[in-house]
Design a protein around this motif. Structure first.
Motif, mmCIF file in Angstrom:
data_model
loop_
_atom_site.group_PDB
_atom_site.id
_atom_site.type_symbol
_atom_site.label_atom_id
_atom_site.label_comp_id
_atom_site.label_asym_id
_atom_site.label_seq_id
_atom_site.Cartn_x
_atom_site.Cartn_y
_atom_site.Cartn_z
ATOM 1 N N ASP A 105 -44.933 27.425 66.709
ATOM 2 C CA ASP A 105 -46.019 26.974 67.190
ATOM 3 C C ASP A 105 -47.343 26.863 65.942
ATOM 4 N N GLY A 106 -46.763 26.499 65.006
ATOM 5 C CA GLY A 106 -47.658 26.242 63.896
ATOM 6 C C GLY A 106 -48.589 27.338 63.392
ATOM 7 N N GLY A 107 -48.278 28.863 63.940
ATOM 8 C CA GLY A 107 -48.979 29.797 63.479
ATOM 9 C C GLY A 107 -49.946 30.219 64.379
ATOM 10 N N ARG A 108 -50.076 29.510 65.675
ATOM 11 C CA ARG A 108 -51.084 29.761 66.574
ATOM 12 C C ARG A 108 -50.492 30.515 67.744
ATOM 13 N N THR A 109 -51.442 30.922 68.695
ATOM 14 C CA THR A 109 -50.918 31.554 69.946
ATOM 15 C C THR A 109 -49.676 30.829 70.710
ATOM 16 N N PRO A 110 -48.405 31.606 70.812
ATOM 17 C CA PRO A 110 -47.369 30.792 71.370
ATOM 18 C C PRO A 110 -47.785 29.898 72.555
ATOM 19 N N SER A 111 -47.308 28.535 72.813
ATOM 20 C CA SER A 111 -47.458 27.695 73.999
ATOM 21 C C SER A 111 -46.248 26.819 74.348
ATOM 22 N N SER A 112 -45.430 26.701 73.244
ATOM 23 C CA SER A 112 -44.221 25.951 73.401
ATOM 24 C C SER A 112 -43.215 27.162 74.130
ATOM 25 N N GLN A 113 -42.338 26.401 74.893
ATOM 26 C CA GLN A 113 -41.098 27.199 75.445
ATOM 27 C C GLN A 113 -40.614 27.872 74.455
ATOM 28 N N ALA A 114 -40.082 27.324 73.211
ATOM 29 C CA ALA A 114 -39.493 28.145 72.250
ATOM 30 C C ALA A 114 -40.491 29.248 71.688
ATOM 31 N N GLY A 115 -41.827 29.215 71.382
ATOM 32 C CA GLY A 115 -42.638 30.217 70.972
ATOM 33 C C GLY A 115 -42.957 31.151 72.074
ATOM 34 N N LEU A 116 -43.095 30.855 73.232
ATOM 35 C CA LEU A 116 -43.374 31.772 74.260
ATOM 36 C C LEU A 116 -41.993 32.747 74.347
ATOM 37 N N THR A 117 -40.808 32.226 74.157
ATOM 38 C CA THR A 117 -39.474 32.930 74.311
ATOM 39 C C THR A 117 -39.436 33.961 73.265
ATOM 40 N N ALA A 118 -39.870 33.566 72.001
ATOM 41 C CA ALA A 118 -39.856 34.463 70.548
ATOM 42 C C ALA A 118 -40.738 35.381 71.031
ATOM 43 N N TYR A 119 -41.868 35.422 71.534
ATOM 44 C CA TYR A 119 -42.933 36.119 71.747
ATOM 45 C C TYR A 119 -42.173 37.312 72.783
#
Length: 167
Positions: A105-119
Protein backbone atom coordinates in the motif's frame (compact mmCIF):
# COMPACT_ATOMS: atom_id res chain seq x y z
CA UNK A 1 -0.92 33.34 32.20
CA UNK A 2 -3.67 34.94 34.21
CA UNK A 3 -5.63 31.67 34.45
CA UNK A 4 -6.57 29.83 37.59
CA UNK A 5 -4.48 26.80 38.54
CA UNK A 6 -5.79 23.46 37.37
CA UNK A 7 -5.68 20.44 39.65
CA UNK A 8 -3.98 17.45 38.04
CA UNK A 9 -3.93 13.97 39.52
CA UNK A 10 -3.23 10.40 38.61
CA UNK A 11 -4.19 7.01 40.01
CA UNK A 12 -1.62 5.44 42.29
CA UNK A 13 -1.50 2.04 43.90
CA UNK A 14 0.57 0.24 46.48
CA UNK A 15 1.27 -3.45 46.05
CA UNK A 16 1.94 -5.63 49.05
CA UNK A 17 5.10 -7.74 49.18
CA UNK A 18 2.92 -10.87 49.07
CA UNK A 19 1.23 -9.73 45.88
CA UNK A 20 4.55 -8.79 44.32
CA UNK A 21 5.93 -12.26 44.95
CA UNK A 22 2.94 -14.05 43.44
CA UNK A 23 3.06 -15.65 40.02
CA UNK A 24 3.56 -12.89 37.41
CA UNK A 25 0.94 -14.41 35.11
CA UNK A 26 -1.69 -13.70 37.81
CA UNK A 27 -0.68 -10.05 38.02
CA UNK A 28 -2.97 -7.25 36.95
CA UNK A 29 0.03 -5.02 36.32
CA UNK A 30 1.74 -4.45 32.99
CA UNK A 31 4.25 -2.15 31.33
CA UNK A 32 5.24 -1.13 27.81
CA UNK A 33 8.66 -2.24 26.56
CA UNK A 34 10.73 -0.20 24.14
CA UNK A 35 13.54 -2.18 22.61
CA UNK A 36 16.92 -0.81 21.67
CA UNK A 37 18.04 0.29 25.13
CA UNK A 38 20.67 -2.43 25.18
CA UNK A 39 19.83 -6.08 25.66
CA UNK A 40 21.49 -6.42 29.07
CA UNK A 41 19.53 -3.48 30.47
CA UNK A 42 16.28 -4.77 28.99
CA UNK A 43 16.91 -8.32 30.20
CA UNK A 44 17.67 -7.16 33.73
CA UNK A 45 14.61 -4.92 33.60
CA UNK A 46 12.36 -7.86 32.81
CA UNK A 47 13.73 -9.78 35.80
CA UNK A 48 13.10 -6.75 38.00
CA UNK A 49 9.58 -6.34 36.63
CA UNK A 50 8.80 -9.98 37.41
CA UNK A 51 10.10 -9.56 40.98
CA UNK A 52 7.82 -6.53 41.37
CA UNK A 53 4.81 -8.59 40.36
CA UNK A 54 4.37 -7.21 36.85
CA UNK A 55 3.04 -10.00 34.71
CA UNK A 56 2.46 -8.43 31.33
CA UNK A 57 4.35 -6.34 28.78
CA UNK A 58 3.03 -4.46 25.76
CA UNK A 59 5.74 -4.89 23.14
CA UNK A 60 6.24 -3.15 19.79
CA UNK A 61 6.83 -5.24 16.69
CA UNK A 62 7.72 -2.77 13.94
CA UNK A 63 6.26 -4.21 10.73
CA UNK A 64 8.60 -2.55 8.23
CA UNK A 65 11.58 -3.84 10.22
CA UNK A 66 10.21 -7.33 10.83
CA UNK A 67 9.15 -8.06 7.25
CA UNK A 68 11.71 -6.56 4.92
CA UNK A 69 10.76 -8.86 2.06
CA UNK A 70 7.19 -10.07 1.57
CA UNK A 71 6.52 -13.15 3.67
CA UNK A 72 10.00 -13.25 5.23
CA UNK A 73 10.00 -12.38 8.92
CA UNK A 74 12.95 -11.26 11.00
CA UNK A 75 13.22 -10.13 14.61
CA UNK A 76 16.16 -8.20 16.02
CA UNK A 77 18.24 -9.79 18.78
CA UNK A 78 16.81 -7.45 21.44
CA UNK A 79 13.24 -8.45 20.51
CA UNK A 80 14.11 -12.17 20.57
CA UNK A 81 15.94 -11.84 23.87
CA UNK A 82 13.15 -9.86 25.50
CA UNK A 83 10.49 -12.33 24.41
CA UNK A 84 12.60 -15.27 25.63
CA UNK A 85 13.11 -13.55 28.98
CA UNK A 86 9.38 -12.76 29.30
CA UNK A 87 8.57 -16.43 28.76
CA UNK A 88 11.24 -17.51 31.26
CA UNK A 89 9.78 -15.16 33.88
CA UNK A 90 6.22 -16.39 33.25
CA UNK A 91 5.13 -13.05 31.80
CA UNK A 92 2.83 -12.51 28.83
CA UNK A 93 3.33 -10.11 25.95
CA UNK A 94 0.69 -8.00 24.26
CA UNK A 95 2.24 -7.80 20.81
CA UNK A 96 1.79 -4.53 18.99
CA UNK A 97 2.50 -4.88 15.25
CA UNK A 98 2.93 -1.25 14.37
CA UNK A 99 2.69 0.98 11.39
CA UNK A 100 3.22 0.42 7.76
CA UNK A 101 5.48 -1.52 5.47
CA UNK A 102 6.93 -0.18 2.21
CA UNK A 103 6.13 -3.54 0.57
CA UNK A 104 2.39 -2.85 0.81
CA UNK A 105 0.00 0.00 0.00
CA UNK A 106 2.74 2.45 -0.89
CA UNK A 107 4.21 2.34 2.61
CA UNK A 108 1.04 3.67 4.24
CA UNK A 109 -1.28 2.00 6.74
CA UNK A 110 -2.62 -1.11 4.99
CA UNK A 111 -6.01 -0.69 3.36
CA UNK A 112 -5.96 -2.99 0.30
CA UNK A 113 -6.83 -6.64 0.81
CA UNK A 114 -3.22 -7.60 0.02
CA UNK A 115 -1.89 -5.12 2.59
CA UNK A 116 -4.41 -6.10 5.25
CA UNK A 117 -3.64 -9.80 4.73
CA UNK A 118 0.11 -9.14 4.93
CA UNK A 119 -0.37 -7.20 8.18
CA UNK A 120 -2.48 -10.05 9.61
CA UNK A 121 0.18 -12.58 8.58
CA UNK A 122 2.87 -10.53 10.30
CA UNK A 123 0.75 -10.34 13.47
CA UNK A 124 0.22 -14.11 13.37
CA UNK A 125 3.95 -14.69 12.91
CA UNK A 126 4.74 -12.41 15.86
CA UNK A 127 2.65 -14.77 17.99
CA UNK A 128 3.96 -18.04 16.53
CA UNK A 129 7.61 -16.96 16.68
CA UNK A 130 7.54 -16.54 20.46
CA UNK A 131 5.61 -19.34 22.18
CA UNK A 132 5.12 -19.19 25.90
CA UNK A 133 4.25 -15.49 26.02
CA UNK A 134 0.54 -15.62 25.27
CA UNK A 135 -1.23 -14.85 22.04
CA UNK A 136 -2.62 -11.36 22.49
CA UNK A 137 -2.26 -8.75 19.75
CA UNK A 138 -3.16 -5.08 19.73
CA UNK A 139 -4.14 -4.35 16.16
CA UNK A 140 -2.18 -1.30 15.07
CA UNK A 141 -1.50 1.85 17.07
CA UNK A 142 -2.70 5.42 16.62
CA UNK A 143 -4.84 4.49 13.63
CA UNK A 144 -6.50 7.88 13.65
CA UNK A 145 -3.34 9.81 12.77
CA UNK A 146 -3.73 11.76 9.57
CA UNK A 147 -1.76 10.70 6.54
CA UNK A 148 -1.37 7.10 7.56
CA UNK A 149 -4.00 5.41 5.40
CA UNK A 150 -5.47 5.63 1.93
CA UNK A 151 -8.70 4.34 3.44
CA UNK A 152 -8.86 7.12 5.99
CA UNK A 153 -8.97 7.33 9.75
CA UNK A 154 -12.55 6.23 10.29
CA UNK A 155 -13.60 3.37 12.52
CA UNK A 156 -14.80 1.53 9.39
CA UNK A 157 -11.24 1.52 8.02
CA UNK A 158 -9.84 0.19 11.29
CA UNK A 159 -12.62 -2.42 11.40
CA UNK A 160 -11.37 -3.84 8.08
CA UNK A 161 -7.95 -4.29 9.70
CA UNK A 162 -9.44 -5.83 12.84
CA UNK A 163 -11.59 -8.31 10.90
CA UNK A 164 -8.71 -9.43 8.69
CA UNK A 165 -6.29 -9.81 11.58
CA UNK A 166 -8.83 -11.68 13.73
CA UNK A 167 -9.52 -14.14 10.89
Amino acid sequence: VGESPVAVGFPFGVVSAEAAMSEPANSRFGVHLHYGAGSERLSNGIEDMARLGIGHARSDFTWWWGERSPGEYYYEADVREAMTKLAAEGMTALRLPVYSNPNYDGGRTPSSQAGLTAYANFAANAIAAFPGTGSDVEVYNEFEHRGFSECGTTPACHLDMLKTTAA
